[in-house]
Design an enzyme around this catalytic site. Structure first.
Site, short mmCIF file in Angstrom:
data_model
loop_
_atom_site.label_atom_id
_atom_site.label_comp_id
_atom_site.label_asym_id
_atom_site.label_seq_id
_atom_site.Cartn_x
_atom_site.Cartn_y
_atom_site.Cartn_z
N CYS A 1 -9.38 5.30 0.18
CA CYS A 1 -9.05 4.34 -0.94
C CYS A 1 -10.09 2.97 -0.42
O CYS A 1 -10.41 2.42 -0.87
CB CYS A 1 -7.85 3.63 -0.50
SG CYS A 1 -6.99 3.50 1.11
N HIS B 1 -2.99 0.77 2.66
CA HIS B 1 -3.95 1.83 2.22
C HIS B 1 -4.29 0.15 1.20
O HIS B 1 -3.75 -0.68 1.48
CB HIS B 1 -2.42 1.78 0.65
CG HIS B 1 -3.45 2.66 -0.39
ND1 HIS B 1 -4.11 3.87 -0.50
CD2 HIS B 1 -3.27 1.70 -1.66
CE1 HIS B 1 -4.76 3.74 -2.01
NE2 HIS B 1 -3.83 3.13 -2.63
N HIS C 1 -7.09 2.06 -7.86
CA HIS C 1 -6.51 2.82 -6.48
C HIS C 1 -6.69 4.57 -6.42
O HIS C 1 -6.79 4.70 -7.80
CB HIS C 1 -5.17 2.11 -5.99
CG HIS C 1 -4.43 3.24 -6.19
ND1 HIS C 1 -3.71 3.91 -5.17
CD2 HIS C 1 -3.96 2.97 -7.72
CE1 HIS C 1 -2.20 4.50 -6.29
NE2 HIS C 1 -2.84 3.88 -7.26
#
Length: 148
Positions: A56, A107, A119
């Site tokens: 990510c 994240h 993402h």
């Protein structure tokens, strides 16, 4: 301009988050869509930084570097330290989540529009998700705007 107010609840507190989808965000939205076209379904790979696999923070780093000509840190926890906190999201803002334990339990994604963000999912690769989904609501931490 439409503004939708959403309440995000965490384990111990509630944060108010709004997103404003503005036509002035058109160029950023186009760049996010271009990023998606290239990276769509690229699998998640921790530490990865190519179309064979990416994580990510690498994905966000690549977007800012390649599409916006801006250098930002490579690691999620460092990305969280830059920019200014915002409660009204615009296209290109970073959205952060606590998804696990420790520093690897963070994240990050790129806000797109209509509550959606781009993402890298650990199970489905590069994809769009919605901030209103229960999973993301419960794990939302903060949004940051990177200014040049």
């Amino acid at each position: 301009m439409s503004i939708i107010i959403m309440l995000f609840s965490g384990c111990s507190s509630q944060a108010s988050l709004q997103y404003a989808d503005d036509k002035s965000d058109f160029l950023i939205i186009q760049k996010i869509e271009q990023q998606y076209q290239v990276w769509n379904k690229t699998p998640y790979r921790y530490g990865g930084n190519s179309l064979k696999g990416i994580d990510c923070s690498g994905f966000v780093n690549n977007f800012y570097n390649q599409k916006l000509n801006m250098l930002i840190p490579r690691v999620t926890t460092d990305q969280l330290k830059v920019g200014e906190s915002v409660s009204q999201l615009k296209a290109g803002d970073l959205v952060f989540f606590k998804t696990g334990r420790g520093t690897t339990g963070m994240h990050v994604g790129i806000y797109y529009k209509n509550g959606n963000f781009l993402h890298v999912s650990t199970s489905k690769g590069v994809k769009f998700s919605n901030l209103n989904e229960k999973y993301w609501k419960e794990r939302y931490i903060e949004a940051k705007r990177i200014v040049s």
